[in-house]
Design a protein around this motif. Sequence first.
Motif, PDB file in Angstrom:
ATOM      1  N   GLU A 100      64.169 120.489   4.735  1.00  0.00           N
ATOM      2  CA  GLU A 100      64.412 120.413   3.299  1.00  0.00           C
ATOM      3  C   GLU A 100      63.500 121.377   2.547  1.00  0.00           C
ATOM      4  OE1 GLU A 100      66.166 116.344   1.749  1.00  0.00           O
ATOM      5  OE2 GLU A 100      64.124 116.056   2.508  1.00  0.00           O
ATOM      6  N   ILE A 117      61.839 121.776  -0.976  1.00  0.00           N
ATOM      7  CA  ILE A 117      61.490 120.976  -2.153  1.00  0.00           C
ATOM      8  C   ILE A 117      60.599 121.808  -3.060  1.00  0.00           C
ATOM      9  CG2 ILE A 117      60.360 118.865  -2.961  1.00  0.00           C
ATOM     10  CD1 ILE A 117      60.958 117.677  -0.152  1.00  0.00           C
ATOM     11  N   THR A 141      58.670 124.448 -11.861  1.00  0.00           N
ATOM     12  CA  THR A 141      59.644 125.547 -11.830  1.00  0.00           C
ATOM     13  C   THR A 141      59.193 126.837 -12.509  1.00  0.00           C
ATOM     14  OG1 THR A 141      60.794 124.890 -13.880  1.00  0.00           O
ATOM     15  CG2 THR A 141      61.535 123.864 -11.814  1.00  0.00           C
ATOM     16  N   ILE A 175      67.587 125.132  -2.615  1.00  0.00           N
ATOM     17  CA  ILE A 175      66.615 124.102  -3.001  1.00  0.00           C
ATOM     18  C   ILE A 175      67.315 122.746  -3.054  1.00  0.00           C
ATOM     19  CG2 ILE A 175      65.020 123.327  -4.783  1.00  0.00           C
ATOM     20  CD1 ILE A 175      64.132 125.858  -3.288  1.00  0.00           C
ATOM     21  N   HIS A 176      66.790 121.798  -2.290  1.00  0.00           N
ATOM     22  CA  HIS A 176      67.391 120.470  -2.199  1.00  0.00           C
ATOM     23  C   HIS A 176      66.882 119.516  -3.284  1.00  0.00           C
ATOM     24  CE1 HIS A 176      67.652 122.045   2.008  1.00  0.00           C
ATOM     25  NE2 HIS A 176      68.881 121.589   1.883  1.00  0.00           N
ATOM     26  N   ILE A 177      65.587 119.612  -3.593  1.00  0.00           N
ATOM     27  CA  ILE A 177      64.958 118.687  -4.535  1.00  0.00           C
ATOM     28  C   ILE A 177      63.966 119.473  -5.396  1.00  0.00           C
ATOM     29  CG2 ILE A 177      63.586 116.574  -4.808  1.00  0.00           C
ATOM     30  CD1 ILE A 177      64.443 115.797  -1.950  1.00  0.00           C
ATOM     31  N   VAL A 178      63.910 119.149  -6.673  1.00  0.00           N
ATOM     32  CA  VAL A 178      62.887 119.687  -7.575  1.00  0.00           C
ATOM     33  C   VAL A 178      62.066 118.511  -8.101  1.00  0.00           C
ATOM     34  CG1 VAL A 178      62.400 120.955  -9.692  1.00  0.00           C
ATOM     35  CG2 VAL A 178      64.322 121.656  -8.242  1.00  0.00           C
ATOM     36  N   PHE A 212      68.911 125.731 -10.196  1.00  0.00           N
ATOM     37  CA  PHE A 212      68.972 125.122  -8.859  1.00  0.00           C
ATOM     38  C   PHE A 212      70.134 124.121  -8.825  1.00  0.00           C
ATOM     39  CE2 PHE A 212      64.560 125.994 -10.109  1.00  0.00           C
ATOM     40  CZ  PHE A 212      64.264 127.009  -9.204  1.00  0.00           C
ATOM     41  N   ASN A 241      72.186 122.844  -6.728  1.00  0.00           N
ATOM     42  CA  ASN A 241      72.402 121.862  -5.667  1.00  0.00           C
ATOM     43  C   ASN A 241      71.244 120.867  -5.531  1.00  0.00           C
ATOM     44  OD1 ASN A 241      74.835 123.166  -4.954  1.00  0.00           O
ATOM     45  ND2 ASN A 241      73.716 124.640  -3.698  1.00  0.00           N
ATOM     46  N   ALA A 242      70.273 120.961  -6.410  1.00  0.00           N
ATOM     47  CA  ALA A 242      69.063 120.155  -6.266  1.00  0.00           C
ATOM     48  C   ALA A 242      69.130 118.852  -7.056  1.00  0.00           C
ATOM     49  CB  ALA A 242      67.843 120.953  -6.723  1.00  0.00           C
ATOM     50  N   LYS A 243      68.528 117.816  -6.488  1.00  0.00           N
ATOM     51  CA  LYS A 243      68.221 116.612  -7.251  1.00  0.00           C
ATOM     52  C   LYS A 243      66.893 116.855  -7.947  1.00  0.00           C
ATOM     53  CE  LYS A 243      66.818 112.895  -5.037  1.00  0.00           C
ATOM     54  NZ  LYS A 243      66.847 111.629  -4.248  1.00  0.00           N
ATOM     55  N   GLN A 303      71.830 116.269 -12.926  1.00  0.00           N
ATOM     56  CA  GLN A 303      71.091 116.387 -11.668  1.00  0.00           C
ATOM     57  C   GLN A 303      69.853 115.501 -11.621  1.00  0.00           C
ATOM     58  OE1 GLN A 303      71.460 121.080 -12.128  1.00  0.00           O
ATOM     59  NE2 GLN A 303      70.505 120.582 -10.173  1.00  0.00           N
TER      60      GLN A 303
END
Length: 281
Positions: free
Chosen positions: A61, A63, A67, A104-107, A132, A134-136, A169
């Motif tokens: 992942e 993360i 930002t 990026i999967h998670i922020v 981002f 696609n990120a949660k 998101q």
Amino acid sequence: METLLIGQTLITWLNGGVTYLDGGAMFGVVPRTLWSKKYPVNELNQIELRTDPLLIQKNGENILLETGIGSGKLNEKQLRNYGVKEESAVEQSLRELGLTPEDIHIVLMTHMHFDHACGLTKWKDNQLISVFPNAKIVTSLIEWEEMQQPNIRSRNTYWKENWEAIKEQVSTFERSITITDGIEMHHTGGHSDGHSVVILQDGGETVVHMADLMPTHAHKNPLWVLAYDDYPMTSIKNKQKWLKYGESQDAWFTFYHDAYYRGIKWNDQGDIVKKIERKRN
């Protein structure tokens, strides 16, 4: 780019831009004669403050922690007032690592003041879109609610330009949350009412990321809090708590804003025993 490896968790600092803010505001009631011995200051009483996100890679992942100041988001007056000498190059940093913003999967957002959250969105075809997609995006419930409905003080730092395009998101938590094995966020308040810290653990090692409770290494003294803090006594209480925790774990303390150090380990006398210095041009 500087890195830190604990167990199988790799942390890489990306280029999120740089600001120069008033040193007095960053150290509150602490006299300049004291804080200037620990952190350089220019002739305008400004100190250099990075806004560099941390990329955390673990178990496949990607993360992102914060930002950056963003790019193309601030007008000329804002660039001048906030002393922005360099805007974000996060996407370029990711490319150098063989990644894109879509990877990026998670922020993780410790809080959503503009200097942390401007990098969440960008302009494309005259509208703001998610950087981002696609990120949660994870932040505390208190922070998210104030971000959307700021008060007379906080509206200067919580901007709709940074949240409207990413609202679908966002995932929130109240007290604590486990992001994945060995990565946790804990609500602290203090700097903002919804401020949080991030704890990483892997391979018997610990990282404590105190965000703006301790924005630079020079803020280690629990009493040295920012004039920007909404609840300074809460900041002091939580600085004491998480400094004590980190010291008990022989932890690395990492930084988002520090222009000189990426991470530091202190001993129980307050001496630096390990450090990751930021490479300066």
